[in-house]
Enzyme design. Structure first.
Site, PDB file in Angstrom:
ATOM      1  N   ARG A  41       0.869  -1.189   0.000  1.00 32.23           N
ATOM      2  CA  ARG A  41       0.000   0.000   0.000  1.00 32.23           C
ATOM      3  C   ARG A  41       0.900   1.232   0.000  1.00 32.23           C
ATOM      4  NH1 ARG A  41      -2.244   3.024   4.164  1.00 32.23           N
ATOM      5  NH2 ARG A  41      -4.177   4.096   3.624  1.00 32.23           N
ATOM      6  N   SER A 110     -12.800  -3.117  -0.092  1.00 30.22           N
ATOM      7  CA  SER A 110     -13.087  -2.625   1.264  1.00 30.22           C
ATOM      8  C   SER A 110     -14.589  -2.417   1.423  1.00 30.22           C
ATOM      9  CB  SER A 110     -12.445  -1.258   1.496  1.00 30.22           C
ATOM     10  OG  SER A 110     -11.125  -1.275   1.089  1.00 30.22           O
ATOM     11  N   LYS A 139      -4.395   5.859   9.346  1.00 32.91           N
ATOM     12  CA  LYS A 139      -5.056   6.509   8.205  1.00 32.91           C
ATOM     13  C   LYS A 139      -6.218   7.339   8.732  1.00 32.91           C
ATOM     14  CE  LYS A 139      -8.321   4.658   4.856  1.00 32.91           C
ATOM     15  NZ  LYS A 139      -8.651   3.603   3.926  1.00 32.91           N
TER      16      LYS A 139
HETATM   17  C1  LIG Z   1      -7.490  -5.698   3.517  1.00 34.16           C
HETATM   18  C2  LIG Z   1      -7.788  -4.254   3.326  1.00 34.16           C
HETATM   19  N1  LIG Z   1      -8.986  -3.782   3.668  1.00 34.16           N
HETATM   20  C3  LIG Z   1      -9.277  -2.496   3.500  1.00 34.16           C
HETATM   21  C4  LIG Z   1      -8.341  -1.627   2.955  1.00 34.16           C
HETATM   22  C5  LIG Z   1      -8.659  -0.195   2.715  1.00 34.16           C
HETATM   23  O1  LIG Z   1      -8.630   0.024   1.330  1.00 34.16           O
HETATM   24  P1  LIG Z   1      -9.194   1.382   0.672  1.00 34.16           P
HETATM   25  O2  LIG Z   1     -10.610   1.541   1.076  1.00 34.16           O
HETATM   26  O3  LIG Z   1      -8.905   1.290  -0.764  1.00 34.16           O
HETATM   27  O4  LIG Z   1      -8.378   2.488   1.330  1.00 34.16           O
HETATM   28  P2  LIG Z   1      -6.832   2.717   1.100  1.00 34.16           P
HETATM   29  O5  LIG Z   1      -6.084   1.502   1.511  1.00 34.16           O
HETATM   30  O6  LIG Z   1      -6.678   2.979  -0.321  1.00 34.16           O
HETATM   31  O7  LIG Z   1      -6.519   3.866   1.983  1.00 34.16           O
HETATM   32  C6  LIG Z   1      -7.108  -2.150   2.599  1.00 34.16           C
HETATM   33  N2  LIG Z   1      -6.154  -1.393   2.037  1.00 34.16           N
HETATM   34  N3  LIG Z   1      -6.854  -3.467   2.772  1.00 34.16           N
HETATM   35  C1  LIG Z   2      -5.356   0.694   5.300  1.00 35.90           C
HETATM   36  C2  LIG Z   2      -6.518   0.897   6.157  1.00 35.90           C
HETATM   37  N1  LIG Z   2      -7.772   1.035   5.641  1.00 35.90           N
HETATM   38  C3  LIG Z   2      -8.670   1.277   6.599  1.00 35.90           C
HETATM   39  C4  LIG Z   2     -10.084   1.579   6.327  1.00 35.90           C
HETATM   40  O1  LIG Z   2     -10.839   1.841   7.248  1.00 35.90           O
HETATM   41  O2  LIG Z   2     -10.425   1.527   5.144  1.00 35.90           O
HETATM   42  S1  LIG Z   2      -8.009   1.323   8.141  1.00 35.90           S
HETATM   43  C5  LIG Z   2      -6.473   1.023   7.517  1.00 35.90           C
HETATM   44  C6  LIG Z   2      -5.246   0.996   8.319  1.00 35.90           C
HETATM   45  C7  LIG Z   2      -5.240   0.062   9.482  1.00 35.90           C
HETATM   46  O3  LIG Z   2      -4.038   0.247  10.113  1.00 35.90           O
HETATM   47  P1  LIG Z   2      -3.711  -0.278  11.580  1.00 35.90           P
HETATM   48  O4  LIG Z   2      -3.618  -1.744  11.505  1.00 35.90           O
HETATM   49  O5  LIG Z   2      -2.378   0.346  11.885  1.00 35.90           O
HETATM   50  O6  LIG Z   2      -4.759   0.256  12.476  1.00 35.90           O
END
Ligand SMILES: Cc1ncc(COP(=O)(O)OP(=O)(O)O)c(N)n1
Ligand SMILES: Cc1nc(C(=O)O)sc1CCOP(=O)(O)O
Length: 524
Positions: A41, A110, A139
């Site tokens: 990512r 997601s 995030k």
């Molecule tokens: C496994 C997994 N789940 C949810 C997310 C979040 O993806 P997205 O909604 O595209 O948001 P960003 O990652 O682009 O900020 C994820 N990356 N992986």
């Molecule tokens: C990449 C990502 N996506 C989210 C969402 O809500 O779509 S939360 C998230 C990050 C999760 O990080 P951590 O394990 O450090 O809490």
């Protein structure tokens, strides 16, 4: 192609690496720690750099035979021959992406709402990332966190489909056991995996962090999906177990941490002493972690709830879960205000209770049922079918539920016991329900300490017999009330309360065995 093992899904974030640790070093350590899928990512990287990182990551993942997924960018995923792509709700629609990608290419999406899960299922996504479970520093979230209990409903929407599900957002080794217990749907649908960023990437020891998460996940996966694991005790064996636990309280003198209301604080502390345990009444969030180590169980009673008590209650339950101590929730008057309802929902989205006890009005409000009304903290009626209600609630919340009233109903989600002891005076004094919460917490503390820890690493507690503990606590208070009410020095509620406390302290196990009125409802 082999099916993917989603158990421990690492999502990378180079911005979180601790000083002095390189990206590839951290990734390799996480792979050594047992990560089963990796998603690259990169939110701020240009295409050339993203491609380079993806190529290096792919080479490393190939060495460990771990599939690689690329976040957002189909072109990069194709260029490095990744196993799949992860899309967000505002990225390319799945049906369009599917046309551009070769057969067998994995597409994950997601989902933050039930509708999004249903659409993902219709679009034949390979997996969903249920996001975000909790708040996260990694995030900036644009949606409200789902909470642990919200996940079960989403998982149920995937019943009978091939779509796999991982949860993401705020997941750490300290809250993973709670996540695994609380997220299982009423239909027994559990998570296929957990996706984690900071708990691994920001660690100085990504291998250790991954190992810890994976071992908890595997242990929980085995232990949370069944109601049938425990041997089925007969009614007599439950009563015997209950009095063994009663003896255990007296000999072990467990420390019972109680966050209770200002009306009953003193009598709750005294009844705790009367059963043979030690009370510590403390509410400050600052001391919750220390108290979770020190004490043997926690009672959270929301009787005179204030906004500033919530922080302590959130942290207290969370710390008790992390320390594998039983947690008893007494949702006093939860139906009385939107504030109480929202607060109990918030608590149950953060931590897992071992026992929930309440009267019909409270448990109806907690379950979102309008069948029973309440007047303040008192019920104004009962359920048509209390046996089914209590069994369903215990299944949904995955804990013991005790529904109090003239008859007390206690269920572990499988069986329901009906207890018919108790003098009517018990219902006339204030705080008898709250005192029962203290007794249940004391008995659960002893049950937890007495439990054999074998094969219990995936449990939120040491796996004590909390059904028998709850039965024992209810029998202790109700049978003692029968003795107190008939004493010559008792003339009404004023003299009944101290007599009750004395009778609890004097009650003998054999008296409980002799007088217990316990029946079992037929299985559903
Ligand atoms: C496994 C997994 N789940 C949810 C997310 C979040 O993806 P997205 O909604 O595209 O948001 P960003 O990652 O682009 O900020 C994820 N990356 N992986
Ligand atoms: C990449 C990502 N996506 C989210 C969402 O809500 O779509 S939360 C998230 C990050 C999760 O990080 P951590 O394990 O450090 O809490």
């Amino acid at each position: 192609m082999d099916p993917i093992d989603f158990s421990l899904y690492l999502v990378t974030d180079r911005g979180l690496l601790p000083q002095g640790k390189s990206y590839l070093e951290s990734l390799e350590q996480a792979l050594l720690g047992g990560v089963t899928v990796v998603q690259i990512r990169e939110k701020k990287t240009d295409t050339a750099e993203f491609l380079e990182i993806a190529l290096q990551s792919k080479a490393l993942c190939d060495r460990y035979k771990v599939p690689l997924i690329i976040n957002d960018r189909i072109d990069i995923a194709l260029a490095v021959n990744a196993r799949g792509v992860h899309l967000g709700q505002s990225d390319m629609p799945i049906d369009v992406a599917r046309k551009l990608l070769p057969k067998g290419f994995l597409i994950g999406i997601s989902c933050n709402t039930l509708d999004e899960v249903r659409r993902a299922r219709e679009s034949q996504a390979d997996y969903v990332g249920l996001a975000s479970v909790w708040d996260t520093q990694t995030k900036k979230l644009t949606n409200v966190p789902i909470g642990v209990r919200g996940l079960g409903v989403m998982l149920e929407a995937l019943d009978g489909s091939e779509v796999r599900a991982v949860a993401i957002g705020g997941i750490k080794s300290t809250n993973l056991i709670r996540l695994m217990h609380g997220s299982v749907s009423a239909t027994n649908h559990g998570l296929d995996g957990v996706a984690v960023v900071s708990d691994i990437v920001a660690s100085h020891d990504p291998k250790g962090a991954a190992q810890m998460l994976k071992s908890i996940f595997i242990a929980c996966k085995k232990s949370t999906l069944s109601f049938d694991g425990e041997p089925r005790l007969s009614r007599e064996e439950i009563i015997d177990k209950a009095v063994t636990i009663m003896d255990g309280v007296r000999s072990l003198n467990p420390l019972v941490h109680q966050m209770t209301n200002v009306v009953v604080s003193n009598q709750s502390a005294n009844i705790t002493l009367a059963v043979g345990a030690s009370p510590i009444m403390a509410t400050a969030p600052e001391e919750m972690a220390d108290l979770a180590e020190l004490s043997d169980s926690l009672l959270v009673n929301i009787g005179t709830l204030r906004a500033d008590s919530m922080q302590g209650m959130l942290k207290g339950g969370y710390s008790a879960n992390a320390g594998r101590k039983p947690v008893v929730l007494d949702p006093v008057g939860v139906g009385a205000s939107e504030f109480r309802k929202a607060s109990v929902k918030e608590l149950l989205d953060i931590w897992q209770p071992t026992v929930i006890k309440g009267n019909a009005g409270e448990l109806a409000a907690l379950a979102g049922s309008i069948e029973v009304a309440a007047k303040g903290v008192d019920s104004t009626g009962g359920f048509k079918d209390p046996v089914s209600f209590v069994r369903q609630l215990a299944r949904k919340e995955r804990c013991i539920v005790a529904l109090t009233g003239e008859t007390d109903y206690i269920s572990d989600g499988k069986r329901v016991l009906l207890l018919k002891n108790g003098d009517p005076l018990l219902g006339k004094i204030t705080g008898s329900g709250c005192m029962l919460g203290s007794c249940i917490s004391s008995y659960c503390a002893a049950a937890n300490t007495l439990a054999n820890e074998d094969h219990r690493e995936g449990k939120l507690t040491r796996g004590g017999d909390f059904l028998s503990a709850t039965v024992g606590a209810v029998l202790t208070l109700t049978i003692a009330s029968e003795f107190a009410a008939t004493r010559e020095d008792v003339h009404g509620i004023g003299t009944f309360l101290p007599a009750l406390i004395d009778e609890v302290a004097a009650l003998q196990p054999e008296t409980i065995v002799r007088l217990a009125k316990v029946e079992e409802a037929a299985d559903s």
